[in-house]
Motif scaffolding. Structure first.
Motif, mmCIF file in Angstrom:
data_model
loop_
_atom_site.group_PDB
_atom_site.id
_atom_site.type_symbol
_atom_site.label_atom_id
_atom_site.label_comp_id
_atom_site.label_asym_id
_atom_site.label_seq_id
_atom_site.Cartn_x
_atom_site.Cartn_y
_atom_site.Cartn_z
ATOM 1 N N VAL A 1 0.846 -1.182 0.000
ATOM 2 C CA VAL A 1 0.000 0.000 0.000
ATOM 3 C C VAL A 1 0.885 1.236 0.000
ATOM 4 N N ALA A 2 0.550 2.205 -0.852
ATOM 5 C CA ALA A 2 1.220 3.503 -0.850
ATOM 6 C C ALA A 2 0.296 4.504 -0.174
ATOM 7 N N MET A 3 0.844 5.300 0.741
ATOM 8 C CA MET A 3 0.014 6.246 1.492
ATOM 9 C C MET A 3 0.641 7.627 1.530
ATOM 10 N N ASP A 4 -0.152 8.604 1.143
ATOM 11 C CA ASP A 4 0.208 10.008 1.357
ATOM 12 C C ASP A 4 -0.519 10.438 2.619
ATOM 13 N N ASP B 1 -2.495 0.045 -7.859
ATOM 14 C CA ASP B 1 -2.452 1.157 -8.810
ATOM 15 C C ASP B 1 -3.729 1.998 -8.826
ATOM 16 N N GLN B 2 -4.589 1.811 -7.834
ATOM 17 C CA GLN B 2 -5.831 2.567 -7.771
ATOM 18 C C GLN B 2 -5.919 3.364 -6.476
ATOM 19 N N THR C 1 4.072 8.235 -5.209
ATOM 20 C CA THR C 1 4.385 7.175 -4.241
ATOM 21 C C THR C 1 3.971 5.818 -4.784
ATOM 22 N N GLY C 2 2.795 5.775 -5.411
ATOM 23 C CA GLY C 2 2.318 4.530 -6.006
ATOM 24 C C GLY C 2 3.209 4.057 -7.147
ATOM 25 N N ILE C 3 3.682 4.998 -7.972
ATOM 26 C CA ILE C 3 4.577 4.637 -9.083
ATOM 27 C C ILE C 3 5.892 4.101 -8.540
ATOM 28 N N ALA C 4 6.432 4.758 -7.500
ATOM 29 C CA ALA C 4 7.687 4.309 -6.893
ATOM 30 C C ALA C 4 7.539 2.912 -6.305
ATOM 31 N N LEU C 5 6.376 2.640 -5.708
ATOM 32 C CA LEU C 5 6.126 1.323 -5.130
ATOM 33 C C LEU C 5 6.016 0.255 -6.222
#
Length: 340
Positions: free
Chosen positions: A11-14, A26-27, A325-329
């Motif tokens: 999970v990517a979190m801002d 990716d969503q 962040t999602g792209i980096a993950l």
């Protein structure tokens, strides 16, 4: 091979001062205000996100509405844990017979201290994450905007969120110089609250100030497409009665002027210490704005006038950091050295 596997979920979190965005597969699966409502007597969490925001400033004595993050960092450790845990629950990531090991990448301000960084990490661990990685917000914003951060090319990012304004010059996959100031959306709201009290004898809350900022907020006193005046309601300082005042964008521009000037100065200070070769690149490429604060009317024009440089506002600036962040993950092997 990336991090993704059958028994691992990522999970990517801002984790923002005002708003938090969670990306899974990716969503964008969560885009909610960073607010928690809790029962004072039992300590039970009543609501988080939008439901808690509806209670903010309207709660009775039995309910507390809390914003766990202030100035871009965790101000209430326990409530931050609850916020992260509830957001993870809302993603349905861990709802299975055998809950997967959860790995998270969380954005952090570039000016965060080691103590503040540990607070973020421990909050995520207490919320159930098995492995936590972090990426600096300006770098995530640059990736989210679409800049190739690996190139030997200088780019300046100005990310204005709820708690901090992050200014950074990026080249060759690293932050060359940066400046992080705690002047952003929350400060703008405080400016509006103070202005309404001093100039109109009207007391308003944070939520109303936020609405006013969105409706008629401006960084300049002259706009080609001026928004209509906004009817702002609150409590009269003298009579104590409810009252409505019509407010225009020129007044808000005046109210925000000192805060905008501080952001301008932070940009100038960062440019002043930028290596000359990168300064040449920035002259060609311009400055990129991201974050919710970048949507303030006329801000791009004002920064451009001050720096004599082109200023570009990111597409969907509110989600630029989360998207990066999602792209980096997703491309962990490529960006692993940026995620610590």
């Amino acid at each position: 091979m990336g991090l993704l596997s059958l028994f691992n979920k990522e999970v990517a979190m801002d984790l923002g001062t005002a708003n938090s965005i969670v990306i899974y597969n990716d969503q964008v699966v969560i885009d909610e205000p960073s607010i928690v409502a809790v029962d004072k007597q039992t300590g039970k969490i009543i609501a988080v996100g939008k439901r808690a925001q509806q209670m903010y400033g309207k709660q009775n004595n039995n309910i507390a509405t809390i914003r766990p993050l202030r100035g871009g960092v965790i101000a209430d450790f326990e409530m931050a844990q609850h916020l992260i845990r509830e957001f993870i629950k809302m993603t349905n990531v861990t709802r299975s017979f055998m809950p997967p090991a959860l790995r998270m990448v969380i954005c952090i301000p570039s000016g965060i201290t080691n103590v503040e960084q540990r607070a973020v990490q421990e909050s995520a661990e207490q919320a159930g994450a098995k492995e936590i990685k972090m990426i600096h917000e300006p770098m995530a914003a640059a990736i989210g905007i679409g800049i190739d951060v690996m190139e030997p090319d200088g780019n300046m990012i100005v990310d204005i969120g709820g708690g901090t304004a992050e200014i950074a010059v990026i080249s060759l996959g690293g932050i060359v110089c940066n400046n992080s100031i705690r002047v952003a959306g929350d400060e703008f709201n405080e400016n509006i609250i103070d202005y309404m009290k001093k100039n109109h004898n009207l007391i308003i809350g944070e939520r109303t100030a936020e609405v006013v900022k969105i409706a008629v907020g401006s960084a300049v006193s002259e706009l080609e497409e001026a928004p209509e005046d906004y009817p702002c309601t609150g409590r009269d300082v003298v009579t104590g009665l409810p009252k409505e005042i019509s407010i225009n964008y020129k007044e808000i521009a005046h109210a925000l002027d000192k805060s905008i000037t501080r952001i301008e100065q932070a940009v100038l200070d960062t440019l002043a210490v930028t290596p000359p070769e990168l300064a040449s690149d920035i002259y060609k490429n311009g400055i990129y704005l991201a974050g919710g604060g970048s949507q303030l009317r006329g801000l791009d024009r004002r920064i451009s006038s001050k720096t004599k440089l082109k200023v570009h506002i990111a597409d969907d600036p509110l989600r630029a950091v989360a998207r990066g962040t999602g792209i980096a993950l997703k491309n962990y092997n490529k960006f692993s050295f940026l995620i610590k």
